[in-house]
Design a protein around this motif. Structure first.
Motif, PDB file in Angstrom:
ATOM      1  N   ASN A 298      15.397  40.813  84.802  1.00 34.67           N
ATOM      2  CA  ASN A 298      16.611  41.455  85.338  1.00 34.67           C
ATOM      3  C   ASN A 298      17.865  40.696  84.917  1.00 34.67           C
ATOM      4  OD1 ASN A 298      15.522  43.634  86.568  1.00 34.67           O
ATOM      5  ND2 ASN A 298      15.466  42.756  88.629  1.00 34.67           N
ATOM      6  N   LYS A 301      18.535  41.692  81.553  1.00 32.37           N
ATOM      7  CA  LYS A 301      18.990  43.089  81.460  1.00 32.37           C
ATOM      8  C   LYS A 301      20.448  43.253  81.868  1.00 32.37           C
ATOM      9  CE  LYS A 301      15.992  45.635  83.916  1.00 32.37           C
ATOM     10  NZ  LYS A 301      14.926  46.544  84.387  1.00 32.37           N
ATOM     11  N   GLN A 349      18.123  51.951  92.802  1.00 33.26           N
ATOM     12  CA  GLN A 349      18.851  51.459  91.649  1.00 33.26           C
ATOM     13  C   GLN A 349      20.323  51.634  91.953  1.00 33.26           C
ATOM     14  OE1 GLN A 349      16.702  53.794  88.597  1.00 33.26           O
ATOM     15  NE2 GLN A 349      16.201  51.815  87.714  1.00 33.26           N
ATOM     16  N   THR A 350      21.108  50.633  91.581  1.00 31.23           N
ATOM     17  CA  THR A 350      22.524  50.668  91.965  1.00 31.23           C
ATOM     18  C   THR A 350      23.296  51.694  91.150  1.00 31.23           C
ATOM     19  OG1 THR A 350      23.016  48.983  90.354  1.00 31.23           O
ATOM     20  CG2 THR A 350      22.521  48.224  92.578  1.00 31.23           C
ATOM     21  N   GLY A 367       9.499  48.849  86.135  1.00 31.61           N
ATOM     22  CA  GLY A 367       9.512  50.309  86.256  1.00 31.61           C
ATOM     23  C   GLY A 367      10.769  50.642  87.013  1.00 31.61           C
TER      24      GLY A 367
HETATM   25  P1  ADP Z   1      15.195  48.168  87.825  1.00 26.83           P
HETATM   26  O1  ADP Z   1      15.714  46.937  87.128  1.00 26.83           O
HETATM   27  O2  ADP Z   1      13.997  48.765  87.174  1.00 26.83           O
HETATM   28  O3  ADP Z   1      16.265  49.173  88.097  1.00 26.83           O
HETATM   29  P2  ADP Z   1      14.711  46.383  90.070  1.00 26.83           P
HETATM   30  O4  ADP Z   1      14.005  46.601  91.379  1.00 26.83           O
HETATM   31  O5  ADP Z   1      14.236  45.243  89.234  1.00 26.83           O
HETATM   32  O6  ADP Z   1      14.646  47.736  89.283  1.00 26.83           O
HETATM   33  O7  ADP Z   1      16.260  46.179  90.393  1.00 26.83           O
HETATM   34  C1  ADP Z   1      16.940  47.067  91.247  1.00 26.83           C
HETATM   35  C2  ADP Z   1      18.414  47.116  90.921  1.00 26.83           C
HETATM   36  O8  ADP Z   1      19.011  45.846  91.239  1.00 26.83           O
HETATM   37  C3  ADP Z   1      18.732  47.316  89.465  1.00 26.83           C
HETATM   38  O9  ADP Z   1      18.780  48.694  89.157  1.00 26.83           O
HETATM   39  C4  ADP Z   1      20.089  46.647  89.279  1.00 26.83           C
HETATM   40  O10 ADP Z   1      21.131  47.558  89.599  1.00 26.83           O
HETATM   41  C5  ADP Z   1      20.091  45.548  90.341  1.00 26.83           C
HETATM   42  N1  ADP Z   1      19.867  44.208  89.787  1.00 26.83           N
HETATM   43  C6  ADP Z   1      18.704  43.512  89.783  1.00 26.83           C
HETATM   44  N2  ADP Z   1      18.867  42.304  89.234  1.00 26.83           N
HETATM   45  C7  ADP Z   1      20.163  42.215  88.856  1.00 26.83           C
HETATM   46  C8  ADP Z   1      20.966  41.192  88.211  1.00 26.83           C
HETATM   47  N3  ADP Z   1      20.445  40.015  87.851  1.00 26.83           N
HETATM   48  N4  ADP Z   1      22.280  41.458  88.018  1.00 26.83           N
HETATM   49  C9  ADP Z   1      22.817  42.645  88.391  1.00 26.83           C
HETATM   50  N5  ADP Z   1      22.109  43.659  88.988  1.00 26.83           N
HETATM   51  C10 ADP Z   1      20.810  43.425  89.211  1.00 26.83           C
END
Ligand code: ADP
Length: 412
Positions: A298, A301, A349-350, A367
């Protein structure tokens, strides 16, 4: 003057206590002029107390001077009994004009006074006011009871709905378990054939590319199925932890190696800060790396090219236990404070940008919206906690996010 009574179906009982029969007779006649009012007479305190056991009164009119038990003693006894503690009392006496008697009357709990000989109109007005107050009290009680009945009914409905939901949830989880295992079997067969095909098609690049495409799709499908199975096991609280002494430093170094290509492609640096000093902990050697992998993936990403990810750790004492805290801090787009808890919920998801979506690098992600819930489930199964902090979401200012993981250090 307001007309009486407010409720035509109710009889308002008034207790009149006086040792002089003439006074009681006069009061009886007077109160009898009010509709739906019944005066019940007592010639002494003891009879009055006995009557309060039989009737519910809305008011007592009590003579102060009586032989044996005087009005003050009677009212004190009434106040001491739960059933009559709130009964309003008007004291009637010839000596009440003296301030001393007024104060004494208030001390024992009287709410009003009348001096003899009393003005009939004033007495009747006071009685009307007390009947009104009584009626309002009864109404409030009735509303309260109706409200309590409603709350009870709603609570019952809700718990029934909850039970139904729990059953449906269980059915869903059972279905995922069965379907997941059923789907995995043919996927394993496909995987076997694609591997065989790959070696057979070594010299036919066009066909090989297609087979590789099939294999990538099959791997991705398997990963999604596995994650659904993880989530359903976490939901059912049946995620099995097989603990052994492990070093988080070793785990994190391994993940760093595995993700090095992705990091290089995005020109990201991953710093592991002096983690070799941290104590070993008891944990599942398959599950814990999975949780940390999701967090680091993450961070990759959601951090633009050229950024950095720093992993630091320390031990701390809290709630009479020793904990290992790992912090994964990135210089990425950050997270809106309103989403900091929600991101750990399934499928949440945000809607913020995923900087990786255009990248060619292949990630093992959770996923759609499953990575963090799985990470949280794994950490919880280790009696640990996980949370995120971020100053906010901003694609240009890049405030970054930090994910915290706390795991118990079990002394060996
Ligand atoms: P995914 O990455 O598949 O959407 P996750 O459960 O891993 O699902 O994360 C949920 C949401 O949290 C992501 O869609 C993202 O918006 C936010 N998120 C997670 N980790 C980070 C990060 N390191 N920086 C910014 N946003 C994050």
């Amino acid at each position: 003057m307001t007309s009486q009574p407010q409720n035509p179906h109710r009889t308002y009982k008034i207790l009149t206590v006086d040792d002089t029969p003439n006074n009681l007779y006069l009061l009886d006649r007077l109160l009898g002029t009010l509709p739906h009012v019944e005066a019940i007479k007592a010639y002494d305190g003891n009879t009055a107390l006995a009557l309060t056991l039989e009737h519910e009164f809305c008011l007592a009119i009590v003579d102060v001077q009586m032989p044996e038990m005087d009005g003050y003693e009677l009212v004190e006894l009434l106040r001491g009994n739960q059933a009559t503690a709130q009964l309003p009392v008007i004291f009637v006496s010839a000596i009440l004009s003296d301030e001393y008697y007024h104060r004494k009357g208030y001390d024992v709990g009287a709410v009003d006074f009348m001096s003899k000989p009393f003005n009939l109109d004033i007495l009747l007005s006071k009685v009307r006011v007390f009947i009104n107050l009584y009626e309002q009290r009864i109404q409030i009680q009735e509303w309260n009871q109706a409200l309590e009945r409603m709350v009870e009914q709603r609570t019952n409905e809700l718990s029934l709905a909850y039970e139904r939901l729990a059953l449906l949830d269980q059915a869903k989880n059972d279905f995922i378990q069965v379907a997941g295992h059923e789907l995995r079997t043919p996927l394993t067969v496909i995987s076997g054939y694609t591997s065989a095909l790959r070696s057979m098609l070594k010299h036919e690049p066009a066909a090989l590319q297609m087979v590789e495409g099939i294999q990538t799709g099959q791997e991705r499908l398997l990963e999604v199925i596995n994650n659904m199975l993880y989530v359903s096991r976490i939901d059912n609280e049946v995620l099995q932890v097989l603990p052994q002494m492990i070093s988080l430093n070793e785990i994190l170094k391994k993940i760093q190696m595995e993700l090095q290509d992705a990091l290089d492609e995005r020109k990201l640096t991953l710093n592991l800060q002096e983690l070799d000093r941290l104590p070993m902990i008891e944990g599942d050697p398959d599950l814990l790396p999975k949780a940390f992998n999701y967090l680091i993936v993450n961070a990759i990403k959601y951090t633009p090219d050229g950024g950095s990810i720093t992993i630091s750790g320390s031990t701390l004492e809290d709630r009479d236990a020793q904990w290992l805290e790992i912090r994964i801090q990135d210089t990425g787009i950050g997270i809106n404070p309103e989403h900091l808890d929600l991101i750990f919920e399934k499928f949440f998801q945000t809607g913020q940008v995923n900087l990786h979506s255009s990248s060619k690098t292949k990630f093992k992600g959770g996923g759609p919206g499953l990575g963090l819930p799985i990470a949280r489930g794994i950490i919880a199964a280790h009696q640990g906690s996980i949370w995120a902090e971020s100053p906010g979401y901003d694609e240009t200012q890049l405030p970054g996010s930090t994910f915290f993981i706390r795991l118990p250090v079990v002394s060996t």
